[in-house]
Design a protein around this motif. Structure first.
Motif, PDB file in Angstrom:
ATOM      1  N   ALA A 139       0.796  -1.186   0.126  1.00 57.06           N
ATOM      2  CA  ALA A 139      -0.059   0.119  -0.023  1.00 57.06           C
ATOM      3  C   ALA A 139       0.928   1.355   0.151  1.00 57.06           C
ATOM      4  N   ARG A 140       1.949   1.086   0.760  1.00 59.50           N
ATOM      5  CA  ARG A 140       2.890   2.330   0.711  1.00 59.50           C
ATOM      6  C   ARG A 140       3.580   2.577  -0.574  1.00 59.50           C
ATOM      7  N   LYS A 141       4.016   1.419  -1.438  1.00 57.09           N
ATOM      8  CA  LYS A 141       4.540   1.365  -2.498  1.00 57.09           C
ATOM      9  C   LYS A 141       3.622   2.206  -3.456  1.00 57.09           C
ATOM     10  N   LEU A 142       2.384   1.684  -3.434  1.00 56.22           N
ATOM     11  CA  LEU A 142       1.260   2.093  -4.422  1.00 56.22           C
ATOM     12  C   LEU A 142       0.974   3.608  -4.167  1.00 56.22           C
ATOM     13  N   CYS A 143       1.081   4.166  -3.128  1.00 58.15           N
ATOM     14  CA  CYS A 143       1.012   5.476  -2.765  1.00 58.15           C
ATOM     15  C   CYS A 143       1.966   6.398  -3.478  1.00 58.15           C
ATOM     16  N   ASN A 144       3.134   5.637  -3.550  1.00 59.20           N
ATOM     17  CA  ASN A 144       4.257   6.477  -4.243  1.00 59.20           C
ATOM     18  C   ASN A 144       4.108   6.305  -5.597  1.00 59.20           C
ATOM     19  N   ALA A 145       3.553   5.212  -6.034  1.00 57.71           N
ATOM     20  CA  ALA A 145       2.955   5.239  -7.684  1.00 57.71           C
ATOM     21  C   ALA A 145       1.924   6.209  -7.843  1.00 57.71           C
ATOM     22  N   PHE A 146       1.262   6.621  -7.004  1.00 55.16           N
ATOM     23  CA  PHE A 146       0.398   7.413  -7.453  1.00 55.16           C
ATOM     24  C   PHE A 146       0.945   9.012  -7.598  1.00 55.16           C
ATOM     25  N   LEU A 147       2.004   9.285  -6.947  1.00 52.42           N
ATOM     26  CA  LEU A 147       2.652  10.738  -7.104  1.00 52.42           C
ATOM     27  C   LEU A 147       3.512  10.535  -8.607  1.00 52.42           C
ATOM     28  N   ARG A 148       3.577   9.491  -9.294  1.00 51.29           N
ATOM     29  CA  ARG A 148       4.333   9.463 -10.538  1.00 51.29           C
ATOM     30  C   ARG A 148       3.292   9.464 -11.980  1.00 51.29           C
ATOM     31  N   VAL A 149       2.010   9.488 -11.549  1.00 51.65           N
ATOM     32  CA  VAL A 149       0.893   9.925 -12.447  1.00 51.65           C
ATOM     33  C   VAL A 149       0.370  11.270 -12.332  1.00 51.65           C
ATOM     34  N   LYS A 150       0.020  11.909 -13.593  1.00 46.49           N
ATOM     35  CA  LYS A 150      -0.415  13.070 -13.399  1.00 46.49           C
ATOM     36  C   LYS A 150      -2.048  13.029 -13.332  1.00 46.49           C
ATOM     37  N   TRP A 151      -2.750  13.701 -12.471  1.00 47.44           N
ATOM     38  CA  TRP A 151      -4.093  13.513 -12.108  1.00 47.44           C
ATOM     39  C   TRP A 151      -4.736  14.848 -12.241  1.00 47.44           C
ATOM     40  N   VAL A 152      -6.206  14.853 -12.641  1.00 50.70           N
ATOM     41  CA  VAL A 152      -7.197  16.019 -12.572  1.00 50.70           C
ATOM     42  C   VAL A 152      -7.253  16.513 -10.970  1.00 50.70           C
ATOM     43  N   ALA A 153      -7.318  17.652 -10.827  1.00 52.37           N
ATOM     44  CA  ALA A 153      -7.273  18.136  -9.382  1.00 52.37           C
ATOM     45  C   ALA A 153      -8.715  17.384  -8.885  1.00 52.37           C
ATOM     46  N   PRO A 154      -8.682  17.532  -7.724  1.00 48.16           N
ATOM     47  CA  PRO A 154      -9.879  17.033  -7.131  1.00 48.16           C
ATOM     48  C   PRO A 154     -10.822  18.098  -6.742  1.00 48.16           C
ATOM     49  N   SER A 155     -12.111  17.575  -6.451  1.00 49.71           N
ATOM     50  CA  SER A 155     -13.247  18.529  -6.419  1.00 49.71           C
ATOM     51  C   SER A 155     -13.121  19.124  -5.203  1.00 49.71           C
ATOM     52  N   ALA A 156     -13.663  20.357  -4.862  1.00 50.72           N
ATOM     53  CA  ALA A 156     -13.873  21.056  -3.812  1.00 50.72           C
ATOM     54  C   ALA A 156     -15.180  21.112  -3.282  1.00 50.72           C
ATOM     55  N   GLU A 157     -16.239  20.056  -3.694  1.00 54.01           N
ATOM     56  CA  GLU A 157     -17.715  20.203  -3.408  1.00 54.01           C
ATOM     57  C   GLU A 157     -17.876  20.029  -1.673  1.00 54.01           C
ATOM     58  N   GLY A 158     -16.786  19.359  -1.259  1.00 50.01           N
ATOM     59  CA  GLY A 158     -16.895  18.751   0.044  1.00 50.01           C
ATOM     60  C   GLY A 158     -16.548  19.871   1.181  1.00 50.01           C
ATOM     61  N   LEU A 159     -16.203  21.124   0.610  1.00 52.49           N
ATOM     62  CA  LEU A 159     -15.858  21.979   1.352  1.00 52.49           C
ATOM     63  C   LEU A 159     -16.613  22.988   1.747  1.00 52.49           C
ATOM     64  N   ARG A 160     -16.833  23.689   2.917  1.00 55.86           N
ATOM     65  CA  ARG A 160     -17.995  24.616   3.311  1.00 55.86           C
ATOM     66  C   ARG A 160     -17.320  25.709   4.084  1.00 55.86           C
ATOM     67  N   PRO A 161     -16.930  26.952   3.334  1.00 65.40           N
ATOM     68  CA  PRO A 161     -16.320  27.994   3.970  1.00 65.40           C
ATOM     69  C   PRO A 161     -17.439  28.760   4.663  1.00 65.40           C
ATOM     70  N   VAL A 162     -16.857  29.818   5.363  1.00 62.36           N
ATOM     71  CA  VAL A 162     -18.155  30.516   6.213  1.00 62.36           C
ATOM     72  C   VAL A 162     -18.666  31.492   5.083  1.00 62.36           C
ATOM     73  N   GLY A 163     -17.850  32.156   4.287  1.00 63.23           N
ATOM     74  CA  GLY A 163     -18.577  32.762   3.112  1.00 63.23           C
ATOM     75  C   GLY A 163     -18.189  34.404   3.368  1.00 63.23           C
TER      76      GLY A 163
END
Length: 315
Positions: A139-163
């Motif tokens: 699992a640790r090696k697989l996380c390191n492999a994630f770093l070597r792939v270019k990903w689309v940025a994650p969604s921010a829909e789960g964040l709730r700022p004060v506004g």
């Protein structure tokens, strides 16, 4: 364990907490309970707080907004925002038959084509095996492999700022400033896959700043997901970002001796705290830079206001 339950007859909504503490000193310093509740009210303008101190004095922080925060949307984790132990536990609990299908169904931004890219950078890993058969080391090696792939940025829909509007309402109510500017920035990511939002405000004059024996000084209010951060200010990324601003460029000759309050709220599902006490935020470059940019945004508004005052005085 609940040791005492009683029924209340009459109209009442909310939560009441009564606590007793031994061998502690109660004071009204910047690190005391009263300051914590004051800042909690600033970051949660929809809440009314009634506080009775040890001497029986009642302090009220009124609700200044009827708008309740929206519930955050549930989002799947991003490959770049997961730690090896989290990945390992997710695999142990998964019902997927293959690691490849597990990644596609349990993570955001993972598609069959991305799995093929992972296979190319991690040829040693068997993506057809059951997730339950994956060891922690793999699992640790697989996380390191994630770093070597270019990903689309994650969604921010789960964040709730004060506004922006809510912060302005709260600061005007509590500080009655001569000038106020607020910004709620667009979402950014740190570590390549953890989304976050920075909200910043500057209040000048009125009750802004901190009253000391030597007069008025500047004040930095730090928050993480609406929760006040009172301690460990020196090692916090928010403090570092604010202190790195060249305040003289914004008509502030001596920041420490100016009646100014700088408010910063860091919003993220994974706040990178520096310790178990959760009182300061890590000084990661992406975070410090974004906080600095947000503070500089509101500082430019203050500069225009102060320059306008000087022009009027000259006239």
């Amino acid at each position: 364990t609940v040791t005492d339950v009683s029924e209340y007859e009459g109209e009442f909504r909310g939560t009441e907490i009564t606590a007793e503490f031994a061998d502690v000193k109660y004071d009204k310093s910047e690190y005391g309970p009263l300051e914590y509740l004051k800042r909690t009210a600033l970051a949660n303008p929809h809440v009314e707080i009634l506080f009775t101190d040890p001497d029986g004095k009642k302090i009220r922080f009124p609700r200044v907004s009827e708008q309740l925060p929206e519930r955050p949307a549930e989002v799947m984790p991003h490959p770049l925002g997961v730690e090896p132990h989290n990945l390992y536990e997710m695999m142990r609990a998964s019902s997927a038959r293959k690691v490849s299908s597990f990644l596609i169904t349990e993570f955001a931004r993972v598609t069959p084509s991305k799995v093929e890219e992972l296979k190319a950078v991690a040829p040693w890993f068997n993506f057809d095996q059951s997730p339950k058969d994956v060891t922690w080391a793999d699992a640790r090696k697989l996380c390191n492999a994630f770093l070597r792939v270019k990903w689309v940025a994650p969604s921010a829909e789960g964040l709730r700022p004060v506004g922006r509007e809510q912060i302005e309402i709260a600061l005007r109510s509590l500080l009655q400033p001569e000038f106020l500017s607020v910004r709620s920035r667009s979402a950014k990511v740190y570590r390549g896959g953890v989304p976050f939002i920075v909200e910043a405000a500057i209040a000048y004059g009125g009750r802004a700043g901190r009253r000391t024996e030597n007069g008025v000084s500047s004040e930095i209010m730090r928050f993480a997901n609406r929760s006040p951060l009172l301690f460990d200010a020196g090692g916090c990324g928010i403090t570092k970002a604010i202190k790195s601003v060249d305040w003289k460029r914004y008509e502030i000759k001596d920041f420490d001796a100016t009646p100014i309050t700088v408010y910063v709220n860091f919003v993220s599902a994974f706040v990178p705290y520096t310790g178990a006490g959760k009182q300061s935020i890590s000084t990661e470059d992406e975070i410090v830079d974004e906080i600095k940019f947000a503070v500089m945004d509101v500082a430019r508004d203050l500069q225009k206001y102060l320059a306008g005052k000087v022009r009027e005085e000259h006239k």
